[in-house]
Motif scaffolding. Sequence first.
Motif, PDB file in Angstrom:
ATOM      1  N   UNK A 101      22.928  44.169  45.715  1.00 27.25           N
ATOM      2  CA  UNK A 101      22.507  42.707  45.595  1.00 27.25           C
ATOM      3  C   UNK A 101      23.569  42.200  45.700  1.00 27.25           C
ATOM      4  N   UNK A 102      23.655  41.255  44.300  1.00 27.80           N
ATOM      5  CA  UNK A 102      24.801  40.280  44.434  1.00 27.80           C
ATOM      6  C   UNK A 102      26.387  40.082  44.925  1.00 27.80           C
ATOM      7  N   UNK A 130      29.259  39.422  51.527  1.00 29.23           N
ATOM      8  CA  UNK A 130      28.480  39.436  52.767  1.00 29.23           C
ATOM      9  C   UNK A 130      28.150  37.579  53.765  1.00 29.23           C
ATOM     10  N   UNK A 131      27.287  37.159  53.081  1.00 27.11           N
ATOM     11  CA  UNK A 131      27.636  35.307  52.918  1.00 27.11           C
ATOM     12  C   UNK A 131      28.977  34.874  53.309  1.00 27.11           C
ATOM     13  N   UNK A 173      30.506  45.388  38.091  1.00 32.75           N
ATOM     14  CA  UNK A 173      30.423  44.110  36.860  1.00 32.75           C
ATOM     15  C   UNK A 173      31.254  43.414  37.249  1.00 32.75           C
ATOM     16  N   UNK A 174      31.186  42.551  36.462  1.00 30.76           N
ATOM     17  CA  UNK A 174      32.029  40.844  37.156  1.00 30.76           C
ATOM     18  C   UNK A 174      33.250  41.487  36.731  1.00 30.76           C
ATOM     19  N   UNK A 175      33.685  41.818  35.632  1.00 30.79           N
ATOM     20  CA  UNK A 175      34.779  42.539  35.434  1.00 30.79           C
ATOM     21  C   UNK A 175      36.153  43.695  36.217  1.00 30.79           C
ATOM     22  N   UNK A 176      35.146  44.221  36.903  1.00 32.44           N
ATOM     23  CA  UNK A 176      35.875  45.396  37.319  1.00 32.44           C
ATOM     24  C   UNK A 176      35.396  45.375  38.760  1.00 32.44           C
ATOM     25  N   UNK A 177      34.619  44.332  39.001  1.00 34.42           N
ATOM     26  CA  UNK A 177      35.407  43.592  40.621  1.00 34.42           C
ATOM     27  C   UNK A 177      36.075  42.657  40.392  1.00 34.42           C
TER      28      UNK A 177
END
Length: 187
Positions: free
Chosen positions: A57-58, A64-65, A115-119
């Motif tokens: 969702x995050x 999306x925003x 995760x943030x790192x993989x993103x």
Amino acid sequence: MTLHLAWLGLTLAGGVVLGAFPASYVLLVAQKRELDGQPLSSGDLWRLFRANFWRANAFGYATGILIAGGLAEMLLLPRGEVHPLVAMIVPITTLWISYWTINAWVLLADAEELSLESTRRTVPLILLHPLRSVSLLLCLGLAILGFALLPALAVAAGSSIVTLILMKVGRGASTSPQPTGTMKGEL
């Protein structure tokens, strides 16, 4: 068809608004596992949904925003009152964020790591594999066109057909580092 129904069920379980992004991530991972010959059980789908609920969702709502903001800016930008450079930057940035988002969902599902790192690792992977990234978008566009021409197809098997196409075309690069220093799928 079964994955499509699982996606619908998980989306409803998340209350639709909060269920769509995690259900989509689970559907992509399930499709990847199907292609690998390791199908997930309904219990596995549920556990994956719950484990990635807030992160999906995050990621989904943050991107999306950004995309919605860029689209709104393009529509509401006063013509002639803004410097041409600014008028050019907004659509280009919005297009890049849209392009990256679609590709990132597939790469994150292929790595089965949200995760943030993989993103962060998805940006160079998309830039290093432009042919696969553009092919992914073209296939998605063709699937949407097919649904527009045959609406019954969208109802019958919509989400599972789209994810099958996305995972078939978009696989190969991964966001998980390999011990040899290369990325999964690279030679």
